[in-house]
Enzyme design. Structure first.
Site, mmCIF file in Angstrom:
data_model
loop_
_atom_site.group_PDB
_atom_site.id
_atom_site.type_symbol
_atom_site.label_atom_id
_atom_site.label_comp_id
_atom_site.label_asym_id
_atom_site.label_seq_id
_atom_site.Cartn_x
_atom_site.Cartn_y
_atom_site.Cartn_z
ATOM 1 N N HIS A 157 44.481 47.834 19.483
ATOM 2 C CA HIS A 157 46.049 47.948 19.755
ATOM 3 C C HIS A 157 46.086 49.078 21.011
ATOM 4 O O HIS A 157 46.905 48.695 21.746
ATOM 5 C CB HIS A 157 46.614 48.619 18.716
ATOM 6 C CG HIS A 157 48.279 49.200 18.976
ATOM 7 N ND1 HIS A 157 49.249 48.304 19.489
ATOM 8 C CD2 HIS A 157 48.675 50.350 18.575
ATOM 9 C CE1 HIS A 157 50.326 48.964 19.506
ATOM 10 N NE2 HIS A 157 50.185 49.895 18.977
ATOM 11 N N HIS B 122 53.545 44.887 14.915
ATOM 12 C CA HIS B 122 53.817 46.346 14.684
ATOM 13 C C HIS B 122 55.224 46.632 14.073
ATOM 14 O O HIS B 122 55.922 47.476 14.411
ATOM 15 C CB HIS B 122 53.590 46.919 15.743
ATOM 16 C CG HIS B 122 52.097 47.035 16.316
ATOM 17 N ND1 HIS B 122 51.269 48.148 15.987
ATOM 18 C CD2 HIS B 122 51.266 45.702 16.796
ATOM 19 C CE1 HIS B 122 49.855 47.712 16.432
ATOM 20 N NE2 HIS B 122 50.068 46.552 16.933
ATOM 21 N N PHE C 125 63.448 21.090 -5.177
ATOM 22 C CA PHE C 125 62.843 21.835 -6.162
ATOM 23 C C PHE C 125 61.845 23.087 -5.633
ATOM 24 O O PHE C 125 61.152 23.443 -6.329
ATOM 25 C CB PHE C 125 62.245 20.915 -7.116
ATOM 26 C CG PHE C 125 61.228 19.967 -6.949
ATOM 27 C CD1 PHE C 125 61.731 18.623 -6.780
ATOM 28 C CD2 PHE C 125 59.698 20.249 -6.533
ATOM 29 C CE1 PHE C 125 60.837 17.512 -6.423
ATOM 30 C CE2 PHE C 125 59.016 19.273 -6.180
ATOM 31 C CZ PHE C 125 59.333 17.968 -6.007
HETATM 32 C C1 23J Z 1 53.342 50.316 21.566
HETATM 33 C C2 23J Z 1 53.271 51.236 22.481
HETATM 34 C C3 23J Z 1 53.715 52.457 22.074
HETATM 35 C C4 23J Z 1 53.559 52.750 20.890
HETATM 36 C C5 23J Z 1 53.481 51.778 19.726
HETATM 37 C C6 23J Z 1 53.376 50.517 20.276
HETATM 38 C C7 23J Z 1 53.536 52.273 17.989
HETATM 39 O O1 23J Z 1 54.020 53.169 17.848
HETATM 40 C C8 23J Z 1 52.803 51.120 17.546
HETATM 41 O O2 23J Z 1 53.530 50.672 16.614
HETATM 42 O O3 23J Z 1 51.640 51.238 17.430
HETATM 43 S S1 23J Z 1 54.050 54.386 20.240
HETATM 44 MN MN MN Z 2 51.659 50.069 15.395
#
Ligand code: 23J
Ligand code: MN
Length: 263
Positions: A83, A73, A62
């Site tokens: 990042h 990303h 169910f």
């Molecule tokens: C990792 C390396 C280069 C880039 C990116 C990620 C992204 O654009 C992202 O999604 O942050 S350019």
């Molecule tokens: Mn990104």
């Protein structure tokens, strides 16, 4: 309903539709475009996978539910300061530690759709931002600023969206001095309709990937693969862009929303 208070009025306008919620996200699924780094980087984010656990069957009589393979990303997403190497030391630079106040704020929309249609390598300059301010008012501390290009209309087709040839990807974005200017104005973050916050050709800029480098160095945020920016006014909308609370996360898919007053 208490319409004496600001939020009481907002609640009434949301209920009536006088304030509209505009969806700024693309759909997540196996066809969601994925960034492809040059071959010297061995690893890339895998495609989105959605696997059924059950759908009212022997595995779940169910209930229906799925599990997923999903990069931080991928699709419409949030870039946290950790990042990028320039932002690696901000103690609150991870998706689980950013002040949630940053996830909601005034949204300024710079329309570059005609320029991007004429030139997929179009770059928004600081001077063009200043010209936008002369028309629409100054960009303020705490603003989110996004670049409208209508590029999201390509997001149904990865090749069209990445737009790469033997010279690499071709997609619009900001110059380094544009981001430097916006960071100086105190923006909370910068957003793009393209695969990342930087232009396709940004690997060759100084510094490389200036939006990533300069935003995250300054503990600011990025939004990528935004959609429907053509449905927004240049000023007056409110952005809601909250990443998942991923432990030590460097980014997260989001359901980006804008509140827009109609009439
Ligand atoms: C990792 C390396 C280069 C880039 C990116 C990620 C992204 O654009 C992202 O999604 O942050 S350019
Ligand atoms: Mn990104």
């Amino acid at each position: 309903m208490n319409t004496d208070s600001l939020l009481g009025q907002l609640g009434a306008k949301l209920a009536s539709g006088a304030v509209e919620v505009v969806d700024l996200s693309g759909t997540l699924g196996p066809d969601t475009p994925i960034l492809q780094l040059p071959p010297d980087f061995a690893k890339n984010t895998p495609r989105v996978e959605i696997h059924k656990i059950s759908e009212y069957d022997a595995d779940g009589p169910f209930f229906a539910w799925n599990w997923m393979v999903l990069g931080e990303h991928t699709g419409t997403h949030f870039d946290a300061p950790h990042h990028w190497i320039s932002g690696k030391d901000h103690p609150d630079g991870y998706t689980d530690r950013i002040d949630p106040q940053k996830f909601v704020g005034p949204l300024k929309v710079i329309d570059c759709s005609q320029e991007a249609a004429a030139d997929p390598d179009f770059l928004l300059t600081a001077d063009a931002v200043k010209a936008w301010e002369a028309e629409h008012g100054e960009i303020e501390p705490g603003d989110w600023v996004v670049m409208r290009t209508d590029w999201y209309k390509r997001n149904h087709d990865e090749a069209l969206f990445l737009n790469a040839d033997e010279d690499g990807p071709h997609s619009p974005g900001p110059t380094a001095s544009c981001i430097e200017y916006l960071v100086g104005k105190g923006i909370t973050g910068w957003g793009s309709e393209c695969i990342g916050t930087d232009a396709g050709c940004a690997g060759g800029m100084e510094p490389p990937f200036p939006a990533h480098y300069l935003l995250h160095q300054a503990n600011r945020y990025g939004l990528a693969s935004l959609a429907n920016l053509d449905r927004l006014p240049p000023t007056g909308a409110i952005l809601v862009a909250a990443p998942l609370k991923i432990s030590n996360g460097t980014g997260s898919p989001i359901r980006a929303l804008a509140l827009v007053e109609r009439g």
